[in-house]
Design a protein around this motif. Structure first.
Motif, short mmCIF file in Angstrom:
data_model
loop_
_atom_site.label_atom_id
_atom_site.label_comp_id
_atom_site.label_asym_id
_atom_site.label_seq_id
_atom_site.Cartn_x
_atom_site.Cartn_y
_atom_site.Cartn_z
N ASP A 10 25.50 3.04 82.85
CA ASP A 10 24.54 3.36 84.29
C ASP A 10 26.28 2.86 85.46
O ASP A 10 26.35 3.90 86.07
N GLU A 11 26.81 2.09 85.02
CA GLU A 11 28.61 2.07 85.93
C GLU A 11 28.88 3.16 85.73
O GLU A 11 29.59 2.91 86.59
N ASP A 12 29.14 3.32 85.12
CA ASP A 12 30.66 4.49 84.95
C ASP A 12 30.03 5.87 84.90
O ASP A 12 30.58 6.88 84.99
N LEU A 13 29.01 6.13 85.27
CA LEU A 13 28.30 8.09 85.75
C LEU A 13 27.96 7.74 86.89
O LEU A 13 27.70 6.93 87.58
N GLU A 14 29.28 9.22 87.96
CA GLU A 14 28.72 8.98 88.73
C GLU A 14 27.09 9.71 89.81
O GLU A 14 26.58 10.42 88.14
N SER A 15 26.98 9.60 90.60
CA SER A 15 25.91 10.18 91.04
C SER A 15 25.53 11.65 91.00
O SER A 15 24.40 11.66 90.53
N SER A 16 26.38 12.41 90.91
CA SER A 16 26.26 13.53 90.20
C SER A 16 26.21 13.91 88.47
O SER A 16 24.82 14.93 88.44
N ILE A 37 14.57 8.87 92.11
CA ILE A 37 16.15 8.43 90.81
C ILE A 37 17.18 8.28 91.75
O ILE A 37 17.56 9.38 92.19
N ASN A 38 18.21 7.55 91.65
CA ASN A 38 19.01 7.66 92.20
C ASN A 38 20.50 7.01 90.92
O ASN A 38 21.58 6.70 91.43
N ASN A 39 19.92 6.57 90.00
CA ASN A 39 20.90 5.63 89.03
C ASN A 39 20.25 5.75 88.17
O ASN A 39 19.20 6.42 87.74
N ALA A 40 21.57 5.52 87.35
CA ALA A 40 20.72 6.14 85.45
C ALA A 40 20.40 4.92 84.65
O ALA A 40 19.13 5.62 84.44
N ARG A 41 20.04 3.35 85.79
CA ARG A 41 19.22 2.41 84.72
C ARG A 41 17.78 2.95 85.52
O ARG A 41 16.93 2.72 84.63
N ASP A 42 17.38 3.66 86.48
CA ASP A 42 15.98 3.60 86.46
C ASP A 42 15.43 5.03 85.40
O ASP A 42 14.59 4.94 85.20
N GLU A 48 11.91 5.38 78.27
CA GLU A 48 12.05 4.05 77.84
C GLU A 48 10.80 3.84 77.61
O GLU A 48 9.96 3.89 76.63
N GLU A 49 10.07 4.01 78.70
CA GLU A 49 8.25 3.90 78.61
C GLU A 49 7.59 5.42 77.48
O GLU A 49 6.61 4.60 77.67
N ASN A 50 8.88 6.58 77.80
CA ASN A 50 8.47 7.22 76.88
C ASN A 50 9.05 7.59 75.93
O ASN A 50 8.39 8.30 75.24
N GLY A 51 9.51 6.28 75.37
CA GLY A 51 9.82 6.13 74.27
C GLY A 51 10.57 7.30 73.65
O GLY A 51 11.05 7.26 72.77
#
Length: 484
Positions: A10-16, A37-42, A48-51
């Motif tokens: 997540d830290e290495d990914l840009e918003s685009s 959703i504004n970041n990869a964590r979300d 993860e919730e969808n397996g």
């Protein structure tokens, strides 16, 4: 999956890039689940919730698609690497195709596309779109864009970029030929008992029972090569020349499996070499006789206004040969012979590049850790298996005539590997490294680039084996390829 590794990604990914990942996930997550959703964590939490993060496979494919191969090392070091995945949902051809269009469209052409489509979507909606993916998402909401409805976007793109329009047309043609709108992705939870759908296979001559593996800035405006034409090949014409792709996917007999994933190689090659200034010529599913006939006909062409020739052959193969779709052999020398100075005099003194994605035998390559020689060690100490595999070549496949380069996916007698979803290990790395070189301010020549390809491919492990590409050449000058 390890939350710490997800956080590092997540830290290495840009918003685009996060926005691109969300678009690619629109077939596996409901639209409302992706809103806000504004970041990869979300995004990872939703997956993860969808397996979809129970193993690395889906995330591995997502990162490969957006070409963040630097982050794949985090997944490969995980205790459940992609090749051991129990479940492996795959991205749809349709969505990946739209992503490729987004990546290759210029800002000027994006404005033109928004103008052309504003009558269907409305001016306000278009003003809110900052990328082509935003436009596609709005079109999907109105039903004017879907895997089976691409007429409007294709017609608009055709007005300003023929190459991008060709990318869309290839998807349409493939959908109509196969009868499948796109590879299905099931959004329901993926269980650990589901069967793997992605199989990485080697480019051998016979049927191979697959194993689970998921391996597989502004453009530089400086001249394509330095002014010293005694050291460098001159690239002065527009277009630079022809790039021919022979892509054999569907085999007619019973001995060879169809080469799923090879269309990704074709797309990558067409995207790259068109930006490098070449006119693309693609032949799909040629028999051995048709391959020879097409190349002989091409060799008779007048190349006086061309600076170079590129030929890419994607097929099954054996030692010093590739196969037509009729499972008949075509020797490597049969591919190059029509373009010697005798056969094609207007190509004399010009670089002729051949990239061959095919096995050159049935051996699997091993690997070993490098270690320094011990004091007093004799020169006759056996070398590692990888070094032995890259030993002397029996039978020269590059013609003695000058100015040829033959890029082989693997050393003689060994296998090469291909992912059924992302393309071959070798061709994808060639495209990646040539793209980096074209965008760089440095004037790295083709041999320097292929050395990087060797290094990156040799680092990987495919079906518990190694792959070592091998360039062979009779080039007499340096060749530097830049975007035109």
């Amino acid at each position: 999956m390890d939350r710490l590794k997800l956080s590092r990604i997540d830290e290495d990914l840009e918003s685009s890039e996060v926005a691109s990942l969300c678009f690619l996930c629109r077939d596996v997550l409901a639209r409302k689940r992706l809103e806000g959703i504004n970041n990869a964590r979300d995004l990872f939490l939703r997956l993860e919730e969808n397996g979809l993060l129970e193993n690395n496979s889906f995330l591995f494919e997502l990162l490969q698609t957006i070409r963040r191969t630097d982050l794949l090392n985090l997944l490969e070091s995980d205790s459940s690497p992609p090749e051991e995945a129990d479940a492996n949902p795959i991205l749809s051809d349709y969505r990946v195709m739209l992503y490729r269009v987004d990546q290759d469209i210029t800002r000027e052409n994006l404005s033109m596309m928004k103008f052309l489509l504003s009558s269907q979507l409305g001016k306000r909606q278009m003003e809110m779109c900052n990328t082509a993916l935003d436009v596609f998402a709005e079109m999907e909401k109105t039903g004017s864009l879907s895997p089976t409805s691409l007429h409007e976007v294709h017609a608009a793109v055709k007005q300003f970029d023929q190459q991008l329009a060709l990318t869309i047309q290839r998807y349409i043609d493939n959908r109509e030929a196969t009868g499948r709108p796109h590879r299905p992705i099931h959004p329901q939870r993926v269980s650990n008992t589901s069967q793997p759908v992605d199989v990485s296979i080697s480019e051998t001559q016979s049927n191979y029972e697959g194993m689970n593996i998921c391996s597989d800035a502004e453009p530089n405006t400086k001249p394509s090569s330095p002014d010293d034409h005694t050291e460098y090949y001159a690239l002065i014409h527009k277009p630079r020349g022809l790039c021919v792709v022979i892509n054999n996917e569907d085999f007619l007999g019973t001995q060879m499996k169809n080469r799923k994933g090879t269309q990704e190689d074709e797309k990558a090659l067409c995207s790259l070499f068109s930006r490098l200034g070449f006119t693309m010529l693609v032949h799909n599913n040629l028999t051995a006789g048709a391959m020879k006939q097409e190349l002989q006909k091409l060799g008779a062409r007048n190349f006086v206004n061309d600076d170079a020739l590129v030929v890419c052959v994607l097929s099954h193969g054996e030692m010093e040969c590739v196969f037509g779709t009729d499972e008949q052999r075509v020797n490597i020398t049969d591919l190059t012979r029509p373009f010697t100075s005798e056969g094609a005099p207007t190509l004399a003194g010009k670089p002729k590049l051949f990239f061959i994605q095919a096995c050159q035998g049935s051996r699997y390559q091993g690997g070993s850790l490098p270690h320094p020689s011990l004091p007093g060690q004799e020169e006759g100490v056996p070398q590692s298996p990888l070094e032995e595999d890259a030993g002397p070549i029996k039978g020269e496949t590059v013609p003695w005539e000058a100015d040829f380069l033959l890029g082989m996916a693997t050393v003689p007698q060994c296998k090469s590997f291909r992912s059924t979803t992302t393309g071959s290990i070798y061709i994808q790395e060639v495209c990646t490294q040539l793209k980096k070189s074209a965008e760089s301010s440095a004037n790295d020549d083709i041999l320097t680039v292929l050395t990087r390809v060797n290094r990156e491919v040799s680092k990987g492990k495919y079906l518990n084996s190694k792959q070592m590409p091998q360039p062979k050449y009779t080039l007499t000058k340096k060749l530097v390829l830049k975007y035109v």
